[in-house]
Design a protein around this motif. Structure first.
Motif, short mmCIF file in Angstrom:
data_model
loop_
_atom_site.label_atom_id
_atom_site.label_comp_id
_atom_site.label_asym_id
_atom_site.label_seq_id
_atom_site.Cartn_x
_atom_site.Cartn_y
_atom_site.Cartn_z
N ILE A 452 -12.51 -22.39 99.33
CA ILE A 452 -13.16 -21.80 100.51
C ILE A 452 -13.86 -22.87 101.32
O ILE A 452 -13.76 -22.91 102.55
N LYS A 456 -11.32 -23.19 104.19
CA LYS A 456 -11.87 -22.23 105.16
C LYS A 456 -13.06 -22.83 105.91
O LYS A 456 -13.55 -22.24 106.88
N LYS A 458 -16.24 -23.16 105.19
CA LYS A 458 -17.49 -22.40 105.20
C LYS A 458 -17.81 -21.98 103.77
O LYS A 458 -16.95 -22.07 102.89
N TYR A 463 -17.87 -16.79 104.80
CA TYR A 463 -16.44 -16.45 104.77
C TYR A 463 -16.25 -14.93 104.76
O TYR A 463 -15.49 -14.38 105.56
#
Length: 526
Positions: A452, A456, A458, A463
């Motif tokens: 993550i 992602k 974050k 998230y």
């Protein structure tokens, strides 16, 4: 001291009464104690209810009564939010039911376990248990028993669809459930009231407030003569929600007070959580900030307990699964070692036989082996030379591998799991946590956090919040009914535990408040 002695005397008296009433294991007497404990005692004195449930088990003489007593304990622990103990008791009951070939109770236990895993968000395990329950039902000799159990199966499937916000599909399962109960001749008012309560919940979520109110009223009427219990609390709470949505705040307060009165006496943690949510909506509607602040603290505390219980259970299950896998792995290694030892012994025996009977053949074989050994030695020398030439490259490669947290294949697998998660609505569950998502992805929290953070860009909370906000924005844009929802309803739909948390997250992602966003959409339409 006197009080302790009185409490002990009371406990011994309870055991004595149970022993007397259960002499010969009379089903009618047993059921009276069972029902009173489940519906009344557990609402007013939870510790006493647990004590009675344990006493019922200790005094039970047959597998059937033992199983039923253990399931009473499992249900009480489930209501208090202790999922681990609930599942442990259910699994003990399962062993007795399986050993005694009690198919009826096996199907009931599997249905119960399905509910627990569904509430935890472990849907694969939940479906496995519901499938096992349906399979066992086919072994029942009595059609009445089979129809009755199918009624509970359909009810569980309705709960499952409600979890995924498929309210119309849930309504069809509720109707099937009631049809099965009718076919079985089951006229227990508690079962009918439960289906009506579920029906009311579905209509409320579909914003058909007239039908929702009618269903809740039917459920209330069915339980009119029964003592206060958790189901009455849910019915009053649902009725209060309908009146809040229809702006009839006086009646909303009347039913909310009834629900709170039951909740205050009850140890049913999910009931408390539901009622705190409704109280927040009411105090928001009446703009009673002081009360709203008080109830929000209670709601957050209860939600945290539920989340902690869920996280604890999932972590325990993950560790147990890991230990079992390691045990299997260790067993596999031992079996391989044993296999090769046995194989070596067999080979030595065969060689011995050939050596004794065919010395010439063995000598030739030894010569061949020496030749092979010589060739092998030359091959190893060649490899060693090649190894020296590429040693620096391999050392460099080894350092790179050590620096990597996981393989590229593992990264891709976890990213695929996250994509599947993002395409579902599981992130709208307000109990979603890092351990829960790790269990869903089949990994640990360290690996998941790494994915993550690095892919992602974050942390976990941001998230999840971004997924929820994007989900609700899409709903608002594509389905006009969402533009008429209150901010609290949008927050609940997105999976936030409170309106304030929803507003903060919404503003962080869109740079505007939810109300401003809704107004902007309306202005564009004009």
């Amino acid at each position: 001291m006197l009080r302790k002695n009185l409490l002990k005397l009371s406990s011994f008296t309870i055991v004595l009464i149970i022993c007397c009433k259960l002499q010969g294991q009379n089903l009618e007497n047993y059921n009276k104690i069972y029902n009173k404990t489940y519906l009344e005692t557990s609402q007013n004195d939870f510790s006493k209810a647990l004590f009675i449930a344990d006493s019922l088990f200790q005094t039970s003489k047959t597998p059937k009564f033992q199983t039923k007593s253990l399931m009473l304990s499992a249900t009480l622990h489930q209501q208090s939010g202790n999922i681990k103990k609930a599942v442990d008791y259910a699994q003990k009951a399962e062993k007795i039911a399986v050993d005694s070939d009690d198919f009826l109770w096996q199907s009931k236990i599997y249905g119960f376990l399905s509910s627990q895993y569904r509430n935890l968000g472990l849907y694969i395990q939940s479906k496995n248990y519901i499938d096992k329950s349906e399979s066992i039902i086919k072994k029942l000799d009595s059609k009445l028993y089979a129809d009755n159990m199918m009624g509970f199966i359909m009810q569980e499937k309705a709960y499952y669809e409600i979890q995924f916000k498929n309210y119309k599909k849930a309504l069809s399962y509720i109707q099937k459930s009631q049809n099965y109960f009718n076919s079985a001749g089951n006229k227990e008012i508690f079962i009918t009231a439960n289906n009506k309560q579920l029906e009311g919940l579905c209509y409320l979520k579909l914003r058909n407030f007239t039908k929702a109110l009618n269903s809740y009223k039917d459920a209330e009427t069915a339980l009119e003569d029964m003592p206060d219990n958790f189901l009455k609390g849910l019915i009053f709470n649902g009725t209060a929600q309908v009146y809040i949505e229809t702006k009839n705040l006086n009646l909303a307060k009347k039913y909310l007070d009834k629900a709170e009165s039951i909740s205050d006496q009850s140890n049913y943690i999910n009931l408390k959580n539901e009622i705190y949510t409704t109280s927040q909506q009411y105090y928001m509607a009446t703009q009673n900030i002081k009360k709203l602040t008080e109830v929000t603290k209670k709601h957050d505390s209860t939600s945290q307990k539920i989340s902690d219980s869920t996280t604890s259970f999932i972590n325990t299950e993950y560790v147990d699964l890991k230990n079992k896998l390691e045990e299997k792995k260790s067993l596999g290694k031992n079996l391989i070692i044993i296999f090769f030892i046995v194989l070596a012994v067999i080979i030595l025996i065969i060689i011995g036989i050939f050596y004794r009977n065919h010395k010439l053949v063995l000598n030739n074989l030894n010569n061949d082996l020496r030749e092979v050994k010589k060739n092998y030695s030359e091959l190893q020398n060649n490899k060693k030379t090649e190894s020296n030439l590429t040693k620096s490259e391999k050392d460099s490669e080894g350092e790179t591998e050590q620096q990597s947290i996981m393989t590229e294949a593992t990264e891709q697998k976890l990213l695929a799991k996250l994509e599947k998660f993002e395409n579902s609505v599981l992130f709208t569950k307000n109990t979603v946590s890092l351990p829960y998502l790790a269990a869903y992805c089949g990994t640990n929290t360290k690996y998941l956090s790494y994915i993550i953070n690095n892919f992602k860009h974050k942390d976990f909370n941001n998230y999840i919040n971004e997924l929820r906000i994007n989900y609700i924005i899409e709903k608002i844009k594509t389905e006009s009914k969402y533009q008429k929802y209150k901010i609290s309803s949008l927050a609940e739909e997105a999976g936030f535990s409170s309106q304030s948390k929803f507003t903060v997250a919404f503003k962080k992602i869109t740079n505007m408040s939810p109300s401003h966003f809704l107004q902007t959409l309306k202005d564009r339409e004009i």
